[in-house]
Design a protein around this motif. Structure first.
Motif, PDB file in Angstrom:
ATOM      1  N   SER A  89     -41.899  13.072  13.085  1.00 53.21           N
ATOM      2  CA  SER A  89     -41.284  13.680  14.266  1.00 53.21           C
ATOM      3  C   SER A  89     -41.652  12.931  15.543  1.00 53.21           C
ATOM      4  O   SER A  89     -41.058  13.157  16.598  1.00 53.21           O
ATOM      5  CB  SER A  89     -41.713  15.147  14.388  1.00 53.21           C
ATOM      6  N   ASP A  90     -42.623  12.037  15.448  1.00 55.30           N
ATOM      7  CA  ASP A  90     -43.039  11.216  16.590  1.00 55.30           C
ATOM      8  C   ASP A  90     -42.203   9.937  16.604  1.00 55.30           C
ATOM      9  O   ASP A  90     -42.364   9.081  15.729  1.00 55.30           O
ATOM     10  CB  ASP A  90     -44.521  10.870  16.464  1.00 55.30           C
ATOM     11  N   PRO A  91     -41.307   9.767  17.578  1.00 54.13           N
ATOM     12  CA  PRO A  91     -40.421   8.589  17.570  1.00 54.13           C
ATOM     13  C   PRO A  91     -41.156   7.260  17.708  1.00 54.13           C
ATOM     14  O   PRO A  91     -40.647   6.219  17.310  1.00 54.13           O
ATOM     15  CB  PRO A  91     -39.498   8.828  18.770  1.00 54.13           C
ATOM     16  N   LYS A  92     -42.372   7.296  18.271  1.00 52.03           N
ATOM     17  CA  LYS A  92     -43.143   6.058  18.425  1.00 52.03           C
ATOM     18  C   LYS A  92     -43.902   5.695  17.141  1.00 52.03           C
ATOM     19  O   LYS A  92     -44.523   4.636  17.059  1.00 52.03           O
ATOM     20  CB  LYS A  92     -44.131   6.199  19.584  1.00 52.03           C
ATOM     21  N   ASP A  93     -43.849   6.583  16.145  1.00 52.20           N
ATOM     22  CA  ASP A  93     -44.467   6.297  14.847  1.00 52.20           C
ATOM     23  C   ASP A  93     -43.473   5.499  14.020  1.00 52.20           C
ATOM     24  O   ASP A  93     -42.576   6.052  13.384  1.00 52.20           O
ATOM     25  CB  ASP A  93     -44.840   7.605  14.142  1.00 52.20           C
ATOM     26  N   ILE A  94     -43.620   4.180  14.056  1.00 57.80           N
ATOM     27  CA  ILE A  94     -42.699   3.298  13.327  1.00 57.80           C
ATOM     28  C   ILE A  94     -43.432   2.798  12.097  1.00 57.80           C
ATOM     29  O   ILE A  94     -44.030   1.721  12.094  1.00 57.80           O
ATOM     30  CB  ILE A  94     -42.222   2.144  14.226  1.00 57.80           C
ATOM     31  N   SER A  95     -43.401   3.609  11.054  1.00 53.59           N
ATOM     32  CA  SER A  95     -44.149   3.274   9.846  1.00 53.59           C
ATOM     33  C   SER A  95     -43.394   3.609   8.566  1.00 53.59           C
ATOM     34  O   SER A  95     -43.476   2.854   7.607  1.00 53.59           O
ATOM     35  CB  SER A  95     -45.510   3.986   9.837  1.00 53.59           C
ATOM     36  N   HIS A  96     -42.635   4.730   8.543  1.00 51.41           N
ATOM     37  CA  HIS A  96     -41.953   5.131   7.320  1.00 51.41           C
ATOM     38  C   HIS A  96     -40.546   5.646   7.615  1.00 51.41           C
ATOM     39  O   HIS A  96     -40.285   6.207   8.675  1.00 51.41           O
ATOM     40  CB  HIS A  96     -42.748   6.220   6.582  1.00 51.41           C
ATOM     41  N   ILE A  97     -39.659   5.421   6.664  1.00 48.54           N
ATOM     42  CA  ILE A  97     -38.284   5.887   6.757  1.00 48.54           C
ATOM     43  C   ILE A  97     -38.022   6.923   5.669  1.00 48.54           C
ATOM     44  O   ILE A  97     -38.764   7.022   4.690  1.00 48.54           O
ATOM     45  CB  ILE A  97     -37.274   4.727   6.604  1.00 48.54           C
ATOM     46  N   VAL A  98     -36.943   7.687   5.856  1.00 49.40           N
ATOM     47  CA  VAL A  98     -36.502   8.647   4.853  1.00 49.40           C
ATOM     48  C   VAL A  98     -34.980   8.660   4.883  1.00 49.40           C
ATOM     49  O   VAL A  98     -34.366   8.481   5.934  1.00 49.40           O
ATOM     50  CB  VAL A  98     -37.086  10.049   5.130  1.00 49.40           C
ATOM     51  N   ALA A  99     -34.360   8.835   3.740  1.00 45.93           N
ATOM     52  CA  ALA A  99     -32.898   8.831   3.666  1.00 45.93           C
ATOM     53  C   ALA A  99     -32.330  10.114   4.251  1.00 45.93           C
ATOM     54  O   ALA A  99     -32.951  11.179   4.194  1.00 45.93           O
ATOM     55  CB  ALA A  99     -32.437   8.668   2.224  1.00 45.93           C
ATOM     56  N   ALA A 100     -31.124  10.018   4.804  1.00 44.85           N
ATOM     57  CA  ALA A 100     -30.505  11.155   5.469  1.00 44.85           C
ATOM     58  C   ALA A 100     -30.304  12.333   4.526  1.00 44.85           C
ATOM     59  O   ALA A 100     -30.396  13.488   4.935  1.00 44.85           O
ATOM     60  CB  ALA A 100     -29.172  10.728   6.076  1.00 44.85           C
ATOM     61  N   ASN A 101     -30.019  12.065   3.252  1.00 47.01           N
ATOM     62  CA  ASN A 101     -29.771  13.164   2.316  1.00 47.01           C
ATOM     63  C   ASN A 101     -31.055  13.771   1.781  1.00 47.01           C
ATOM     64  O   ASN A 101     -31.016  14.683   0.968  1.00 47.01           O
ATOM     65  CB  ASN A 101     -28.883  12.687   1.160  1.00 47.01           C
ATOM     66  N   ALA A 102     -32.213  13.265   2.240  1.00 51.55           N
ATOM     67  CA  ALA A 102     -33.494  13.787   1.786  1.00 51.55           C
ATOM     68  C   ALA A 102     -34.209  14.577   2.877  1.00 51.55           C
ATOM     69  O   ALA A 102     -35.352  14.973   2.703  1.00 51.55           O
ATOM     70  CB  ALA A 102     -34.383  12.645   1.311  1.00 51.55           C
TER      71      ALA A 102
END
Length: 302
Positions: A89-102
């Motif tokens: 939820s922190d936009p400055k946390d650029i470490s992990h992605i998740v798919a939109a359907n998940a």
């Protein structure tokens, strides 16, 4: 715990989609108001697939501070597993992605400083990073371009467009030596945009309401007249685009390097150096190529 299990489930889904040795995605874009193309998928920042790992994608270019971006391997907003959002939820946390359907959350990413960044995404382990690039003199828009047309090996097929990577020493210079057929060609920034997105053409004065000869050594974006370059004779050519000064050169293996572009709209004689770059005011004593009004080329010394 939920976040970890979601990542594991998505990684399994992506691996199931992928054939052995092939990525589940055929491309990946950065979209958002942090990018020059905004939220337009057609104008998204196309990431280059890693040569040794086809689950890894790279991009080097400009991102605007405190503005949102995310990733997509789709050609539209279909909410599929091909769109990737922030797992945090922190936009400055650029470490992990998740798919939109998940996920039910459309969490996105932000950088704290406007700059050129090296962005890397791994769709297998669902990781992402954005690190300031070494080059910061000017904002970089593209790090890969494509040539398409019946003069190119892939013809007019966008799936077979000829990739041209940015120079490692200068991110604004793109060059490739390749065999070309007799015929037309132009350049684009996103072959997945189904003929939309950014295009590069020769400069046609008509787009500015002017008259005069088309300047085939000058680049312009999204020319509404769809002006193209023309190869008159098949052979091996070197194509060089410089997006810093919006110039273009097409040279062959000879010393003249001028048998490269249409002269059908030529007016008075024009002059080029021996590498094919147009000269506005040749210096005295310079050996040049003169293109006369009828398209005839000859070497001259001023």
């Amino acid at each position: 715990m939920k976040k970890i299990s979601t990542r594991i489930a998505l990684a399994g889904a992506l691996l199931a989609l992928a054939a052995p040795g092939a990525s589940a995605l055929d491309h990946l874009l950065i979209i958002g108001d942090a990018t020059p193309g905004g939220w337009s998928i057609d104008d998204g920042l196309l990431m280059a697939q890693d040569a040794s790992d086809n689950n890894v994608y790279h991009y080097t270019g400009w991102l605007k501070a405190d503005s949102n971006f995310k990733f997509t391997g789709d050609t539209g907003y279909n909410g599929s597993e091909l769109e990737f959002r922030n797992a945090s939820s922190d936009p400055k946390d650029i470490s992990h992605i998740v798919a939109a359907n998940a996920t039910d959350n459309d969490w996105q990413f932000q950088v704290a400083e406007s700059a050129n960044y090296n962005v890397t995404v791994n769709v297998a382990d669902l990781t992402v990073s954005a690190v300031k690039a070494a080059y910061q003199e000017k904002a970089v828009r593209f790090d890969i371009l494509y040539a398409v047309g019946d003069a190119t090996p892939g013809g007019w097929s966008l799936n077979d467009a000829l990739a041209i990577n940015a120079s490692e020493s200068n991110p604004f210079v793109f060059t490739i030596t390749t065999k070309l057929n007799a015929g037309e060609f132009k350049f684009l920034g996103n072959p997945w945009a189904n003929w939309g997105g950014p295009w590069l053409h020769p400069y046609d004065p008509a787009i500015d309401g002017l008259t005069g000869a088309i300047d085939y050594n000058r680049l312009t974006e999204n020319n509404t007249y769809d002006t193209k370059w023309n190869i008159s004779e098949a052979g091996t050519y070197t194509l060089t685009l410089n997006l810093a000064d919006m110039t273009f050169a097409c040279t062959d293996g000879s010393t003249s390097g001028i048998d490269n572009v249409s002269t059908e709209s030529a007016g008075k004689a024009s002059y080029y150096d021996l590498s094919g770059r147009r000269l506005t005011s040749p210096r005295r004593g310079t050996l040049c190529i003169e293109i006369s009004a009828d398209g005839t080329a000859r070497k001259v010394r001023f």
